[in-house]
Scaffold this active site. Sequence first.
Site, mmCIF file in Angstrom:
data_model
loop_
_atom_site.group_PDB
_atom_site.id
_atom_site.type_symbol
_atom_site.label_atom_id
_atom_site.label_comp_id
_atom_site.label_asym_id
_atom_site.label_seq_id
_atom_site.Cartn_x
_atom_site.Cartn_y
_atom_site.Cartn_z
ATOM 1 N N SER A 84 0.821 -1.202 0.000
ATOM 2 C CA SER A 84 0.000 0.000 0.000
ATOM 3 C C SER A 84 0.864 1.265 0.000
ATOM 4 C CB SER A 84 -0.964 -0.066 1.189
ATOM 5 O OG SER A 84 -1.958 0.902 1.109
ATOM 6 N N ILE A 108 0.351 -4.076 -4.171
ATOM 7 C CA ILE A 108 -0.182 -2.814 -4.679
ATOM 8 C C ILE A 108 -1.703 -2.941 -4.701
ATOM 9 C CG2 ILE A 108 1.867 -2.174 -6.020
ATOM 10 C CD1 ILE A 108 0.490 -3.269 -8.538
ATOM 11 N N HIS A 109 -2.375 -1.814 -4.498
ATOM 12 C CA HIS A 109 -3.836 -1.784 -4.590
ATOM 13 C C HIS A 109 -4.308 -0.341 -4.660
ATOM 14 C CE1 HIS A 109 -4.648 -1.578 0.083
ATOM 15 N NE2 HIS A 109 -3.804 -0.669 -0.318
ATOM 16 N N GLN A 110 -5.595 -0.175 -4.842
ATOM 17 C CA GLN A 110 -6.155 1.173 -4.881
ATOM 18 C C GLN A 110 -6.334 1.683 -3.452
ATOM 19 O OE1 GLN A 110 -10.452 1.465 -5.953
ATOM 20 N NE2 GLN A 110 -10.242 -0.726 -6.405
ATOM 21 N N ASN A 158 -6.272 -6.173 -4.344
ATOM 22 C CA ASN A 158 -4.950 -6.427 -3.773
ATOM 23 C C ASN A 158 -4.155 -7.316 -4.729
ATOM 24 O OD1 ASN A 158 -5.787 -5.009 -1.564
ATOM 25 N ND2 ASN A 158 -5.870 -6.762 -0.182
#
Length: 186
Positions: A84, A108-110, A158
Amino acid sequence: MNTMSYVHNQLIKSRSVIISGEINQQLAEKVMTQLLILQEISHEPIKIFINSQGGHVEAGDTLHDMIKFIKPEVMMIGTGWVASAGITIFLAANKENRYSLPNTRFMIHQPLGGVQGRASDIEIEAREILKIRNRINRLISEATSHPLDKVAKDTDRNYWMEPEEAQNYGIVGQIISHWNELQSFQ
């Protein structure tokens, strides 16, 4: 001298900074202070060891920008997990200076939201989260050389990576397992 002061002094002497745990304003202030002190002492490279589940987006942005702002070259070493907002910080180092220890996981993700309140406030926050998402996706795209649409697709959920996968993705430059390997790159 108490134990914590001794440890802090030894880290300064070795030009090392540790980012561990949740990324928040307090941690950002501590790390910024250390980076500025190390810059004033010398322009020799700084090593940052990061093990973080992420946290506050703007605190991560602050550290990303500060790492790029200071004069010394920064060597980023991922350990444990880098996720993140931790990825935002990790990607501040030049690719050739982004290292991973063998058992580190990357994600990684929003950005996540959790706003409550009046509909108009929720609408404002939703627009801001979309802006943050687009900015983070651009940052990942630029740091990894992946097209923005691929990054946007990958960050929709995710997206976990082992060190080799993160290296293939362009997040990690080198996987190392011993201190001597890091020293050989300096």
